[in-house]
Design a protein around this motif. Structure first.
Motif, PDB file in Angstrom:
ATOM      1  N   SER A  42       0.825  -1.213   0.000  1.00  0.00           N
ATOM      2  CA  SER A  42       0.000   0.000   0.000  1.00  0.00           C
ATOM      3  C   SER A  42       0.857   1.260   0.000  1.00  0.00           C
ATOM      4  O   SER A  42       0.502   2.253  -0.651  1.00  0.00           O
ATOM      5  N   SER A  43       1.979   1.233   0.704  1.00  0.00           N
ATOM      6  CA  SER A  43       2.883   2.396   0.715  1.00  0.00           C
ATOM      7  C   SER A  43       3.496   2.613  -0.655  1.00  0.00           C
ATOM      8  O   SER A  43       3.594   3.752  -1.133  1.00  0.00           O
ATOM      9  N   TRP A  44       3.933   1.523  -1.286  1.00  0.00           N
ATOM     10  CA  TRP A  44       4.470   1.606  -2.654  1.00  0.00           C
ATOM     11  C   TRP A  44       3.407   2.199  -3.580  1.00  0.00           C
ATOM     12  O   TRP A  44       3.696   3.084  -4.386  1.00  0.00           O
ATOM     13  N   ILE A  49       1.091   6.618  -6.793  1.00  0.00           N
ATOM     14  CA  ILE A  49      -0.078   7.435  -7.165  1.00  0.00           C
ATOM     15  C   ILE A  49       0.259   8.910  -7.022  1.00  0.00           C
ATOM     16  O   ILE A  49       0.033   9.707  -7.943  1.00  0.00           O
ATOM     17  N   ALA A  50       0.817   9.288  -5.876  1.00  0.00           N
ATOM     18  CA  ALA A  50       1.159  10.697  -5.641  1.00  0.00           C
ATOM     19  C   ALA A  50       2.201  11.174  -6.660  1.00  0.00           C
ATOM     20  O   ALA A  50       2.027  12.223  -7.303  1.00  0.00           O
ATOM     21  N   GLY A  51       3.267  10.401  -6.809  1.00  0.00           N
ATOM     22  CA  GLY A  51       4.310  10.778  -7.770  1.00  0.00           C
ATOM     23  C   GLY A  51       3.792  10.799  -9.192  1.00  0.00           C
ATOM     24  O   GLY A  51       4.122  11.704  -9.973  1.00  0.00           O
ATOM     25  N   GLY A  52       2.963   9.813  -9.516  1.00  0.00           N
ATOM     26  CA  GLY A  52       2.413   9.746 -10.876  1.00  0.00           C
ATOM     27  C   GLY A  52       1.510  10.911 -11.205  1.00  0.00           C
ATOM     28  O   GLY A  52       1.551  11.451 -12.306  1.00  0.00           O
ATOM     29  N   VAL A  75      -3.554   2.422  -8.336  1.00  0.00           N
ATOM     30  CA  VAL A  75      -4.879   2.523  -7.712  1.00  0.00           C
ATOM     31  C   VAL A  75      -5.371   1.110  -7.402  1.00  0.00           C
ATOM     32  O   VAL A  75      -5.901   0.836  -6.319  1.00  0.00           O
ATOM     33  N   VAL A  76      -5.137   0.186  -8.328  1.00  0.00           N
ATOM     34  CA  VAL A  76      -5.511  -1.220  -8.114  1.00  0.00           C
ATOM     35  C   VAL A  76      -4.672  -1.822  -6.988  1.00  0.00           C
ATOM     36  O   VAL A  76      -5.209  -2.500  -6.102  1.00  0.00           O
ATOM     37  N   ASN A  77      -3.356  -1.570  -7.002  1.00  0.00           N
ATOM     38  CA  ASN A  77      -2.495  -2.103  -5.940  1.00  0.00           C
ATOM     39  C   ASN A  77      -2.907  -1.596  -4.561  1.00  0.00           C
ATOM     40  O   ASN A  77      -2.927  -2.362  -3.593  1.00  0.00           O
ATOM     41  N   GLY A  81      -4.183  -4.011  -1.704  1.00  0.00           N
ATOM     42  CA  GLY A  81      -3.382  -4.013  -0.489  1.00  0.00           C
ATOM     43  C   GLY A  81      -4.215  -3.708   0.740  1.00  0.00           C
ATOM     44  O   GLY A  81      -4.085  -4.367   1.776  1.00  0.00           O
ATOM     45  N   GLN A  82      -5.091  -2.724   0.634  1.00  0.00           N
ATOM     46  CA  GLN A  82      -5.912  -2.349   1.784  1.00  0.00           C
ATOM     47  C   GLN A  82      -6.998  -3.386   2.075  1.00  0.00           C
ATOM     48  O   GLN A  82      -7.256  -3.705   3.236  1.00  0.00           O
TER      49      GLN A  82
END
Length: 198
Positions: A42-44, A49-52, A75-77, A81-82
């Motif tokens: 989830s951190s990855w 997402i933020a960087g992208g 977004v899928v990961n 993950g969550q």
């Protein structure tokens, strides 16, 4: 004789209680390892997402599409993950039989192996898009290359993640294998037997 029987029953119940506590501890450790892995995933995903989103709106050409795909893909990961993290949290205190623990452990290990196969498909898809880029020019070429490079990166990262998680869970599952290795089933003409050597 009666005292010997009572003593034997006390020792047997103490041993059975210790085995159940060991199994509960094993299951709890498995869930904690899984939760830790899902937090890493989830951190990855959140970082991608933020960087992208930021880099996808501030760059151009191939880099723009690379960063945008990183955001879309993760977004899928993040969702997976969550969902997996919270499902594992629900299972944390769940009491399981030995057979249930074996099924759950094997299922988790198989899931990471299955996911590793998908990761290879992502990477192959990225290579395909990268190759397709050579047939185009301009914006289309940038899109194919950017998306392809992103799929190669994300597939590779997930392959590494799933490989590490499989290794961690497989190593953890050896405790069950050790317990099962002491079980012996024998059968012959007119008899059957089950022995558990511990």
């Amino acid at each position: 004789m009666r005292k010997l029987l009572i003593l034997s029953l006390c020792l047997l119940s103490t041993w059975a209680f210790a085995q159940k506590n060991s199994l509960d501890s094993f299951n709890l450790k498995r869930e904690k390892k899984l939760q830790h892995g899902m937090l890493v995933l989830s951190s990855w995903a959140a970082a991608n997402i933020a960087g992208g989103l930021v880099l996808g709106s501030t760059t151009s050409g191939e880099a723009k599409y690379f960063h945008k795909m990183n955001a879309y893909f993760n977004v899928v990961n993040l969702t997976l993950g969550q969902l997996s993290y919270w499902e594992s949290r629900k299972n944390e205190g769940k009491k399981m039989t030995f057979a249930g623990s074996v099924r759950t452990q094997n299922g988790i290990e198989k899931t990471f192996l299955f996911n590793a196969g998908f990761d290879g498909v992502y990477m192959l898809g990225g290579l395909y898009l990268h190759e397709r880029a050579n047939r185009h020019t301009g914006k289309k070429r940038d899109q194919f290359r950017g998306y392809g490079n992103s799929l190669i990166l994300q597939g590779g990262a997930l392959l590494l993640f799933d490989g590490i998680m499989y290794h961690i869970q497989s190593k953890h599952g050896r405790w069950l294998d050790k317990k099962l290795s002491g079980v012996e089933l024998t059968a012959g003409a007119g008899h059957a037997g089950l022995t558990w050597n511990f």
